[in-house]
Design an enzyme around this catalytic site. Structure first.
Site, PDB file in Angstrom:
ATOM      1  N   ALA A   1      10.922  40.942 -20.470  1.00  0.00           N
ATOM      2  CA  ALA A   1      10.751  39.787 -19.577  1.00  0.00           C
ATOM      3  C   ALA A   1       9.458  39.895 -18.766  1.00  0.00           C
ATOM      4  CB  ALA A   1      11.944  39.673 -18.644  1.00  0.00           C
TER       5      ALA A   1
ATOM      6  N   LYS B   1       6.579  40.989 -19.723  1.00  0.00           N
ATOM      7  CA  LYS B   1       5.433  40.513 -20.512  1.00  0.00           C
ATOM      8  C   LYS B   1       5.363  38.990 -20.483  1.00  0.00           C
ATOM      9  CE  LYS B   1       5.328  44.266 -23.951  1.00  0.00           C
ATOM     10  NZ  LYS B   1       5.467  44.568 -25.403  1.00  0.00           N
TER      11      LYS B   1
ATOM     12  N   ASP C   1       1.844  44.694 -28.279  1.00  0.00           N
ATOM     13  CA  ASP C   1       2.243  46.099 -28.295  1.00  0.00           C
ATOM     14  C   ASP C   1       1.328  46.798 -27.313  1.00  0.00           C
ATOM     15  OD1 ASP C   1       4.167  47.966 -29.280  1.00  0.00           O
ATOM     16  OD2 ASP C   1       2.475  49.076 -30.091  1.00  0.00           O
ATOM     17  N   SER C   2       1.943  47.420 -26.337  1.00  0.00           N
ATOM     18  CA  SER C   2       1.152  47.994 -25.257  1.00  0.00           C
ATOM     19  C   SER C   2       1.745  49.339 -24.865  1.00  0.00           C
ATOM     20  CB  SER C   2       1.131  47.038 -24.063  1.00  0.00           C
ATOM     21  OG  SER C   2       2.410  46.525 -23.805  1.00  0.00           O
TER      22      SER C   2
ATOM     23  N   PHE D   1       6.054  45.929 -13.727  1.00  0.00           N
ATOM     24  CA  PHE D   1       7.180  46.488 -14.471  1.00  0.00           C
ATOM     25  C   PHE D   1       6.750  47.825 -15.065  1.00  0.00           C
ATOM     26  CE2 PHE D   1       4.756  44.137 -17.628  1.00  0.00           C
ATOM     27  CZ  PHE D   1       4.871  44.885 -18.795  1.00  0.00           C
TER      28      PHE D   1
ATOM     29  N   LYS E   1      -3.063  41.936 -10.428  1.00  0.00           N
ATOM     30  CA  LYS E   1      -2.841  42.815 -11.599  1.00  0.00           C
ATOM     31  C   LYS E   1      -3.366  42.117 -12.851  1.00  0.00           C
ATOM     32  CE  LYS E   1       0.404  44.827 -14.820  1.00  0.00           C
ATOM     33  NZ  LYS E   1       1.757  44.970 -15.357  1.00  0.00           N
TER      34      LYS E   1
ATOM     35  N   HIS F   1      -4.929  45.467 -18.722  1.00  0.00           N
ATOM     36  CA  HIS F   1      -5.091  45.495 -20.177  1.00  0.00           C
ATOM     37  C   HIS F   1      -4.590  44.173 -20.791  1.00  0.00           C
ATOM     38  CE1 HIS F   1      -1.209  46.658 -18.786  1.00  0.00           C
ATOM     39  NE2 HIS F   1      -0.690  46.950 -19.962  1.00  0.00           N
ATOM     40  N   ARG F   2      -3.445  43.674 -20.310  1.00  0.00           N
ATOM     41  CA  ARG F   2      -2.857  42.445 -20.864  1.00  0.00           C
ATOM     42  C   ARG F   2      -3.698  41.224 -20.483  1.00  0.00           C
ATOM     43  NH1 ARG F   2       1.586  43.697 -19.465  1.00  0.00           N
ATOM     44  NH2 ARG F   2       2.080  44.634 -21.463  1.00  0.00           N
TER      45      ARG F   2
HETATM   46  P1  ITT Z   1       8.717  44.281 -26.960  1.00  0.00           P
HETATM   47  O1  ITT Z   1       8.321  45.251 -28.053  1.00  0.00           O
HETATM   48  O2  ITT Z   1      10.036  43.645 -27.215  1.00  0.00           O
HETATM   49  O3  ITT Z   1       7.614  43.307 -26.643  1.00  0.00           O
HETATM   50  P2  ITT Z   1       8.741  46.648 -25.280  1.00  0.00           P
HETATM   51  O4  ITT Z   1       8.947  46.871 -23.800  1.00  0.00           O
HETATM   52  O5  ITT Z   1       9.555  47.465 -26.245  1.00  0.00           O
HETATM   53  O6  ITT Z   1       8.944  45.080 -25.571  1.00  0.00           O
HETATM   54  P3  ITT Z   1       6.310  47.869 -26.265  1.00  0.00           P
HETATM   55  O7  ITT Z   1       6.928  48.443 -27.466  1.00  0.00           O
HETATM   56  O8  ITT Z   1       4.964  47.218 -26.378  1.00  0.00           O
HETATM   57  O9  ITT Z   1       7.216  46.776 -25.576  1.00  0.00           O
HETATM   58  O10 ITT Z   1       6.242  49.010 -25.153  1.00  0.00           O
HETATM   59  C1  ITT Z   1       5.452  48.832 -24.041  1.00  0.00           C
HETATM   60  C2  ITT Z   1       5.894  49.750 -22.931  1.00  0.00           C
HETATM   61  O11 ITT Z   1       4.715  50.233 -22.267  1.00  0.00           O
HETATM   62  C3  ITT Z   1       6.668  48.961 -21.901  1.00  0.00           C
HETATM   63  O12 ITT Z   1       8.072  49.007 -22.158  1.00  0.00           O
HETATM   64  C4  ITT Z   1       6.273  49.649 -20.600  1.00  0.00           C
HETATM   65  O13 ITT Z   1       7.073  50.787 -20.401  1.00  0.00           O
HETATM   66  C5  ITT Z   1       4.842  50.099 -20.890  1.00  0.00           C
HETATM   67  N1  ITT Z   1       3.893  49.067 -20.425  1.00  0.00           N
HETATM   68  C6  ITT Z   1       3.172  48.188 -21.178  1.00  0.00           C
HETATM   69  N2  ITT Z   1       2.454  47.363 -20.405  1.00  0.00           N
HETATM   70  C7  ITT Z   1       2.729  47.713 -19.133  1.00  0.00           C
HETATM   71  C8  ITT Z   1       2.317  47.219 -17.881  1.00  0.00           C
HETATM   72  O14 ITT Z   1       1.514  46.173 -17.775  1.00  0.00           O
HETATM   73  N3  ITT Z   1       2.783  47.824 -16.795  1.00  0.00           N
HETATM   74  C9  ITT Z   1       3.616  48.875 -16.868  1.00  0.00           C
HETATM   75  N4  ITT Z   1       4.083  49.382 -18.000  1.00  0.00           N
HETATM   76  C10 ITT Z   1       3.640  48.808 -19.145  1.00  0.00           C
END
Ligand code: ITT
Length: 203
Positions: free
Chosen positions: A17, A19, A78-79, A161, A184, A189-190
């Site tokens: 959520a 994202k 994917d982050s 988050f 932010k 990065h996003r």
């Molecule tokens: P989806 O694959 O369903 O999109 P996910 O949370 O599993 O959701 P990822 O596999 O891309 O997503 O994992 C990304 C993780 O990296 C995420 O769960 C956070 O723990 C961390 N992360 C990514 N972007 C972040 C941000 O902007 N701030 C803090 N943590 C972040």
């Protein structure tokens, strides 16, 4: 004569959520003609296994997989957080770093324990974001960006988050969780990857 640009619908394939919240705010702030929605079929489809060793492969695989369920454009993110002193971990394992279903607090606790005793440059870290767009099994765009920071000694702030409470951004002297959402997004990065996406879709 003024021309009104038709809006373009883009469906996010994600169970995160945080994202969607950030992407929607980014689209509004950029006055883009993109309408971002969560892919309605997301929850009912078997989850895409994100087992590839790179963000790019996982993002592209996710977008391609979910795009087969929808006629419109589907995008994925994917982050993750990369800590060079930990060999790049949590990296592509950021979501499940402390095991499946572990809370953000547990992931942060594991990260801080792994960095205990490390100082200065050894606490350097960066967030990476790869966004992939696909439509009916065809890749349309893949973009990425990163933001540099440091891992704080202890969590601070309640915004954002994931790892935001320990991602310290030296230029502002705050963690990402201490920043208002728009601040932010302007540096993250996003946010930066999203701007690249808009350029790619416009070209
Ligand atoms: P989806 O694959 O369903 O999109 P996910 O949370 O599993 O959701 P990822 O596999 O891309 O997503 O994992 C990304 C993780 O990296 C995420 O769960 C956070 O723990 C961390 N992360 C990514 N972007 C972040 C941000 O902007 N701030 C803090 N943590 C972040």
């Amino acid at each position: 004569m003024t021309s009104v640009q038709a809006s373009r619908k883009l469906y996010l394939a994600s169970g995160n959520a945080g994202k969607l919240r950030e992407f929607r705010a980014l689209a509004v702030a950029a006055h883009s003609n993109l309408e971002l929605e969560l892919l309605p079929q997301y929850a009912s489809l078997p989850e895409f296994p994100e087992t590839a060793p790179t963000f790019a492969e996982n993002a592209t695989g996710k977008a391609l997989y979910y795009s087969r369920a929808c006629a419109d454009m589907v995008f994925s993110d994917d982050s993750g957080l990369v800590v060079p002193a930990l060999g790049g971990e949590p990296g592509v394992h950021s979501a499940r770093y402390a095991g499946p279903g572990a809370s953000n607090d547990w992931k942060i606790a594991k990260l801080l324990a792994a960095l205990r005793g490390k100082k200065g440059a050894e606490r350097s870290a960066y967030f990476v974001c790869v966004i992939a767009v696909a439509q009916m099994g065809r890749v349309i765009a893949v973009v990425s960006d990163k933001v540099d920071g440091e891992i704080a000694e202890a969590p601070r702030g309640s915004g954002g988050f994931g790892y935001d409470p320990v991602f310290y951004f030296p230029a502002l002297g705050k963690t990402f969780a201490e920043l208002p959402a728009d601040e932010k997004n302007a540096r993250s990065h996003r946010g930066k990857a999203f701007h690249r996406l808009m350029e790619a879709l416009d070209s």
